[in-house]
Design a protein around this motif. Structure first.
Motif, PDB file in Angstrom:
ATOM      1  N   ALA A  94      85.804 -60.727  -1.605  1.00 15.69           N
ATOM      2  CA  ALA A  94      85.259 -61.932  -2.233  1.00 15.69           C
ATOM      3  C   ALA A  94      84.190 -61.588  -3.268  1.00 15.69           C
ATOM      4  O   ALA A  94      84.228 -62.072  -4.409  1.00 15.69           O
ATOM      5  N   ALA A  95      83.215 -60.774  -2.891  1.00 20.77           N
ATOM      6  CA  ALA A  95      82.124 -60.440  -3.814  1.00 20.77           C
ATOM      7  C   ALA A  95      82.645 -59.713  -5.046  1.00 20.77           C
ATOM      8  O   ALA A  95      82.256 -60.023  -6.182  1.00 20.77           O
ATOM      9  N   ALA A  96      83.548 -58.755  -4.826  1.00 17.29           N
ATOM     10  CA  ALA A  96      84.103 -57.997  -5.948  1.00 17.29           C
ATOM     11  C   ALA A  96      84.912 -58.896  -6.876  1.00 17.29           C
ATOM     12  O   ALA A  96      84.878 -58.743  -8.104  1.00 17.29           O
ATOM     13  N   ALA A  97      85.638 -59.845  -6.313  1.00 20.01           N
ATOM     14  CA  ALA A  97      86.432 -60.762  -7.130  1.00 20.01           C
ATOM     15  C   ALA A  97      85.535 -61.633  -8.005  1.00 20.01           C
ATOM     16  O   ALA A  97      85.790 -61.807  -9.203  1.00 20.01           O
ATOM     17  N   LEU A  98      84.483 -62.171  -7.421  1.00 20.69           N
ATOM     18  CA  LEU A  98      83.549 -63.002  -8.183  1.00 20.69           C
ATOM     19  C   LEU A  98      82.881 -62.189  -9.289  1.00 20.69           C
ATOM     20  O   LEU A  98      82.726 -62.664 -10.425  1.00 20.69           O
ATOM     21  N   ASP A  99      82.484 -60.967  -8.968  1.00 11.06           N
ATOM     22  CA  ASP A  99      81.841 -60.101  -9.968  1.00 11.06           C
ATOM     23  C   ASP A  99      82.807 -59.756 -11.104  1.00 11.06           C
ATOM     24  O   ASP A  99      82.432 -59.757 -12.288  1.00 11.06           O
ATOM     25  N   ALA A 100      84.042 -59.432 -10.741  1.00  8.38           N
ATOM     26  CA  ALA A 100      85.023 -59.035 -11.752  1.00  8.38           C
ATOM     27  C   ALA A 100      85.330 -60.191 -12.704  1.00  8.38           C
ATOM     28  O   ALA A 100      85.456 -59.994 -13.918  1.00  8.38           O
ATOM     29  N   LEU A 101      85.436 -61.390 -12.172  1.00  6.86           N
ATOM     30  CA  LEU A 101      85.708 -62.541 -13.027  1.00  6.86           C
ATOM     31  C   LEU A 101      84.496 -62.887 -13.886  1.00  6.86           C
ATOM     32  O   LEU A 101      84.644 -63.334 -15.028  1.00  6.86           O
ATOM     33  N   ALA A 102      83.295 -62.664 -13.357  1.00  6.35           N
ATOM     34  CA  ALA A 102      82.087 -62.927 -14.136  1.00  6.35           C
ATOM     35  C   ALA A 102      81.999 -62.010 -15.350  1.00  6.35           C
ATOM     36  O   ALA A 102      81.352 -62.348 -16.344  1.00  6.35           O
ATOM     37  N   ALA A 103      82.650 -60.852 -15.273  1.00  7.09           N
ATOM     38  CA  ALA A 103      82.650 -59.906 -16.398  1.00  7.09           C
ATOM     39  C   ALA A 103      83.643 -60.305 -17.484  1.00  7.09           C
ATOM     40  O   ALA A 103      83.659 -59.684 -18.552  1.00  7.09           O
ATOM     41  N   GLN A 104      84.448 -61.324 -17.233  1.00  5.40           N
ATOM     42  CA  GLN A 104      85.417 -61.794 -18.220  1.00  5.40           C
ATOM     43  C   GLN A 104      84.798 -62.962 -18.990  1.00  5.40           C
ATOM     44  O   GLN A 104      84.570 -64.027 -18.415  1.00  5.40           O
ATOM     45  N   PRO A 105      84.492 -62.812 -20.273  1.00  3.50           N
ATOM     46  CA  PRO A 105      83.784 -63.858 -21.013  1.00  3.50           C
ATOM     47  C   PRO A 105      84.538 -65.171 -21.110  1.00  3.50           C
ATOM     48  O   PRO A 105      83.929 -66.223 -21.308  1.00  3.50           O
ATOM     49  N   GLN A 106      85.849 -65.134 -20.957  1.00  2.00           N
ATOM     50  CA  GLN A 106      86.628 -66.362 -21.075  1.00  2.00           C
ATOM     51  C   GLN A 106      86.774 -67.106 -19.757  1.00  2.00           C
ATOM     52  O   GLN A 106      87.429 -68.153 -19.703  1.00  2.00           O
ATOM     53  N   VAL A 107      86.178 -66.583 -18.680  1.00  2.00           N
ATOM     54  CA  VAL A 107      86.309 -67.194 -17.358  1.00  2.00           C
ATOM     55  C   VAL A 107      85.008 -67.868 -16.948  1.00  2.00           C
ATOM     56  O   VAL A 107      83.931 -67.275 -17.060  1.00  2.00           O
ATOM     57  N   THR A 108      85.121 -69.100 -16.483  1.00  2.00           N
ATOM     58  CA  THR A 108      83.999 -69.818 -15.875  1.00  2.00           C
ATOM     59  C   THR A 108      84.382 -70.122 -14.439  1.00  2.00           C
ATOM     60  O   THR A 108      85.487 -70.607 -14.175  1.00  2.00           O
ATOM     61  N   GLN A 109      83.472 -69.847 -13.509  1.00  2.00           N
ATOM     62  CA  GLN A 109      83.771 -70.032 -12.095  1.00  2.00           C
ATOM     63  C   GLN A 109      82.950 -71.169 -11.501  1.00  2.00           C
ATOM     64  O   GLN A 109      81.738 -71.253 -11.711  1.00  2.00           O
ATOM     65  N   THR A 110      83.622 -72.013 -10.728  1.00  2.00           N
ATOM     66  CA  THR A 110      82.943 -73.051  -9.969  1.00  2.00           C
ATOM     67  C   THR A 110      83.704 -73.236  -8.655  1.00  2.00           C
ATOM     68  O   THR A 110      84.520 -72.382  -8.292  1.00  2.00           O
TER      69      THR A 110
END
Length: 241
Positions: A94-110
């Motif tokens: 879970a933590a790695a997935a959230l971190d990896a997506l945060a490194a993608q500028p085109q992705v916003t997570q909620t």
């Protein structure tokens, strides 16, 4: 922009019974009755769980009753966040997935969750999983009874924040229940299902999940699937199983 809508319970974390215990305490505080049984919770929003649980106890409740329950439940999570962290757990990857997506500028997570917002914030903060979540864009249990309506609310909030319309084609749900899959199918939002909850991989596929992962461990695959227009396909271009 890709808007990633995370489910919380059994997708990112497991409370290992703490959540149900706190719900029982809040239920008794609000209704004066001990909770001896609880309505179905997987994929269901908090107002519906409260209302149906009350009905199982022969009680009729109002919106005001639910709001008092939600406030009590949130405070209990705040007061017992340490216990939640000690007894519960962040799910693998879970933590790695959230971190990896945060490194993608085109992705916003909620988040797209049946939890009320206060509880959702405590649950993810307890395991350090809150730092990449744009809370104002999410949709929560107090917003609607039906999960599909939560998708619409999240898209509207994201559109208002972005200053342009975020369509279902620009969003993706990650969740563990058949309700997550059905919400995506009915709203036209792609779904990546993870078989980390009570719904099996076969059950998730039966209700329309094109992509079913066993867990969130394969971070590279998850990012690849999210950034692809073909979230139902694996690395080899064939359906992922």
């Amino acid at each position: 922009m890709w808007l990633v809508l995370w489910d919380i319970d059994h997708t990112l974390i497991a409370t290992r019974g703490v959540g149900q215990e706190l719900s029982a305490i809040a239920f008794e505080q609000v209704t004066g009755r001990q909770m001896v049984t609880q309505a179905k919770v997987d994929g269901i929003t908090e107002p519906v769980i409260f209302r149906e649980t009350a009905r199982l106890h022969g009680l009729s409740t109002s919106r005001a009753d639910f709001e008092r329950f939600a406030a009590a439940l949130t405070q209990l999570h705040v007061d017992r966040a340490l216990e939640l962290r000690q007894r519960g757990q962040a799910l693998v990857g879970a933590a790695a997935a959230l971190d990896a997506l945060a490194a993608q500028p085109q992705v916003t997570q909620t988040v797209l969750t049946g939890n009320v917002r206060g509880v959702a914030e405590v649950k993810l903060a307890a395991f350090g999983l809150d730092r990449h979540i744009e809370w104002e864009l999410g949709a929560y249990g107090e917003d609607a009874d039906v999960r599909t309506e939560l998708v619409t609310i999240a898209l509207e909030r994201a559109s208002a924040a972005a200053g342009r319309r975020i369509t279902p084609a620009g969003a993706l749900i990650i969740g563990d229940t058949t309700a997550d899959v059905e919400a995506g199918r009915r709203s036209g939002v792609r779904v990546i299902a993870v078989a980390t909850g009570s719904s099996s991989a076969d059950e998730l596929r039966e209700v329309g999940a094109g992509t079913v992962l066993p867990n969130l461990l394969d971070t590279d695959l998850l990012v690849e699937l999210i950034l692809s227009d073909n979230a139902h396909l694996g690395r080899d271009g064939r359906p992922y199983h």
